[in-house]
Design an enzyme around this catalytic site. Structure first.
Site, PDB file in Angstrom:
ATOM      1  N   GLY A 121       0.641  -0.664  -0.338  1.00  0.00           N
ATOM      2  CA  GLY A 121      -0.120   0.220  -0.387  1.00  0.00           C
ATOM      3  C   GLY A 121       1.075   1.538   0.191  1.00  0.00           C
ATOM      4  O   GLY A 121       1.907   1.187   0.638  1.00  0.00           O
ATOM      5  N   GLN A 126       3.435   9.709   1.035  1.00  0.00           N
ATOM      6  CA  GLN A 126       4.765   9.212   0.548  1.00  0.00           C
ATOM      7  C   GLN A 126       5.759   9.065  -0.308  1.00  0.00           C
ATOM      8  O   GLN A 126       6.555   9.162  -0.379  1.00  0.00           O
ATOM      9  CB  GLN A 126       4.337   7.671   1.052  1.00  0.00           C
ATOM     10  CG  GLN A 126       4.021   7.406   2.667  1.00  0.00           C
ATOM     11  CD  GLN A 126       3.642   6.107   2.331  1.00  0.00           C
ATOM     12  OE1 GLN A 126       2.230   5.665   2.175  1.00  0.00           O
ATOM     13  NE2 GLN A 126       4.505   5.476   3.260  1.00  0.00           N
ATOM     14  N   CYS A 169       6.316   0.317   7.345  1.00  0.00           N
ATOM     15  CA  CYS A 169       6.108   1.532   6.668  1.00  0.00           C
ATOM     16  C   CYS A 169       7.230   2.704   5.570  1.00  0.00           C
ATOM     17  O   CYS A 169       8.461   2.264   6.098  1.00  0.00           O
ATOM     18  CB  CYS A 169       5.691   2.525   7.842  1.00  0.00           C
ATOM     19  SG  CYS A 169       5.148   4.254   6.340  1.00  0.00           S
ATOM     20  N   LEU A 170       6.357   2.052   4.407  1.00  0.00           N
ATOM     21  CA  LEU A 170       7.910   2.446   3.303  1.00  0.00           C
ATOM     22  C   LEU A 170       8.627   3.537   3.829  1.00  0.00           C
ATOM     23  O   LEU A 170       9.992   3.647   3.247  1.00  0.00           O
ATOM     24  CB  LEU A 170       7.428   2.435   1.638  1.00  0.00           C
ATOM     25  CG  LEU A 170       6.790   1.943   1.184  1.00  0.00           C
ATOM     26  CD1 LEU A 170       6.134   1.475   0.050  1.00  0.00           C
ATOM     27  CD2 LEU A 170       8.216   0.317   1.557  1.00  0.00           C
ATOM     28  N   HIS A 211      -3.167   1.999   7.749  1.00  0.00           N
ATOM     29  CA  HIS A 211      -2.732   2.497   7.804  1.00  0.00           C
ATOM     30  C   HIS A 211      -1.944   3.791   6.594  1.00  0.00           C
ATOM     31  O   HIS A 211      -2.123   4.972   6.631  1.00  0.00           O
ATOM     32  CB  HIS A 211      -1.630   1.098   7.475  1.00  0.00           C
ATOM     33  CG  HIS A 211       0.079   1.757   7.367  1.00  0.00           C
ATOM     34  ND1 HIS A 211       1.131   1.514   8.277  1.00  0.00           N
ATOM     35  CD2 HIS A 211       0.472   2.557   6.721  1.00  0.00           C
ATOM     36  CE1 HIS A 211       1.998   2.342   7.680  1.00  0.00           C
ATOM     37  NE2 HIS A 211       2.029   2.531   6.998  1.00  0.00           N
ATOM     38  N   GLU A 212      -3.135   3.540   5.745  1.00  0.00           N
ATOM     39  CA  GLU A 212      -3.204   4.279   4.186  1.00  0.00           C
ATOM     40  C   GLU A 212      -3.365   5.789   4.463  1.00  0.00           C
ATOM     41  O   GLU A 212      -3.026   6.938   4.535  1.00  0.00           O
ATOM     42  CB  GLU A 212      -2.628   4.164   2.681  1.00  0.00           C
ATOM     43  CG  GLU A 212      -1.895   2.785   2.973  1.00  0.00           C
ATOM     44  CD  GLU A 212      -0.810   2.652   2.190  1.00  0.00           C
ATOM     45  OE1 GLU A 212      -0.321   4.123   2.404  1.00  0.00           O
ATOM     46  OE2 GLU A 212       0.534   1.220   2.834  1.00  0.00           O
ATOM     47  N   HIS A 215      -2.350   8.054   6.682  1.00  0.00           N
ATOM     48  CA  HIS A 215      -1.098   8.986   5.615  1.00  0.00           C
ATOM     49  C   HIS A 215      -1.619  10.168   5.442  1.00  0.00           C
ATOM     50  O   HIS A 215      -1.174  10.821   6.199  1.00  0.00           O
ATOM     51  CB  HIS A 215      -0.725   8.357   5.581  1.00  0.00           C
ATOM     52  CG  HIS A 215       0.731   7.277   5.761  1.00  0.00           C
ATOM     53  ND1 HIS A 215       1.820   8.229   5.922  1.00  0.00           N
ATOM     54  CD2 HIS A 215       1.055   6.090   5.828  1.00  0.00           C
ATOM     55  CE1 HIS A 215       2.930   7.038   6.185  1.00  0.00           C
ATOM     56  NE2 HIS A 215       2.882   6.083   5.904  1.00  0.00           N
TER      57      HIS A 215
END
Ligand SMILES: [Zn+2]
Length: 271
Positions: A121, A126, A169-170, A211-212, A215
């Site tokens: 995702g 990001q 998380c990226l 999670h997204e 963000h």
């Protein structure tokens, strides 16, 4: 495979979700969102329940939403992942009301970098674009699973039941820790063409979505960690802060060491 935005290796998610079923997870509406029509895998749910520890919400109110201009969605390819503590991750994300070819190209680029970085995702901030857009594919492999695009998403309901899950998380390379979240959500959003839809998510798709979605509200996954869990990743967060300072020559815009945790501000409220 690392999970989305993050997430952690799939083997770990297997451990947490031992039954990976081949059942349709998304209602028909979701099939219209996808570029690849293929089998959807549903992660089974567990009956572990933990209390929601706070009800208030951190983030930006719907009323404050501004509409993104063409300049707000300018991007250069290849996209690059923005890492903590870059202030872009805390900036306000504008609402999208132009569903043009440029948006479709951005979505394609976001899927590209998501797969290249082993994510499942990714949210627009990001990659340095502060708009209300996320993409995900719980399978994390191009051509497999289902590619989901959500524009201007809102949550209309969270389940009472919550569960922990080891997230990554990226924007936080190498950091993995447990985060407790509701196990299902009901959301309203627009698809890549601007059509409105409502959908219920549970299991891994609900986890990735939340999670997204965080963000898009400027909330990062460590904001939701318990004090004890946060302690386990504190040194790694500080290392990222130092890396940012060395790279930019600027002081870190936030510091985990001195931050007063705002528990009441990171609950799960309707958007
Ligand atoms: Zn993330």
């Amino acid at each position: 495979m690392a999970c989305a935005a993050w997430l952690q290796p799939l083997s770990s998610s297997h451990a947490l979700f031992p039954t990976l079923c081949r059942q349709p997870t998304f209602p028909a509406i979701f099939h219209r969102l996808t570029r690849f029509s293929s089998t959807v895998r549903l992660v089974s749910t567990m009956n572990r329940s933990t209390p929601v520890h706070a009800q208030a919400k951190r983030g930006f109110s719907v009323k404050e939403d501004e509409v993104a201009t063409a300049a707000d969605v300018e991007f250069e390819t290849p996209l690059k992942i923005v890492e903590y503590p870059d202030p872009i991750l805390r900036a306000k994300n504008k609402r999208i009301d132009s569903f043009d070819e440029k948006l479709k190209i951005l979505v394609d680029e976001m899927f590209d970098i998501m797969y290249k970085t082993d994510g499942i995702g990714l949210s627009a901030p990001q990659v340095g674009i502060n708009v209300q857009l996320m993409v995900f594919n719980p399978v994390g492999e191009r051509g497999e699973g289902e590619e989901i695009v959500l524009v201007n998403p809102r949550v209309s309901r969270y389940s009472q039941k919550t569960r922990p899950f080891n997230e990554g998380c990226l924007s936080f390379p190498g950091i993995y820790a447990d985060v407790v979240r509701p196990e299902s959500v009901k959301i309203d959003a627009r698809d890549i063409n601007g059509a409105r839809f409502t959908v219920n998510l549970s299991g891994l798709p609900a986890r990735v979505f939340q999670h997204e979605f965080d963000h898009l509200q400027g909330i990062l996954f460590f904001d939701r960690m318990s004090e004890g869990v946060l302690e386990t990743v504190c040194a790694q967060l500080q290392a990222l802060e130092k890396k940012y300072e060395d790279k930019t020559g600027l002081p870190s815009p936030e510091r985990i060491q001195t931050r007063k945790r705002m528990k009441a501000a990171t609950g799960f409220g309707k958007s």
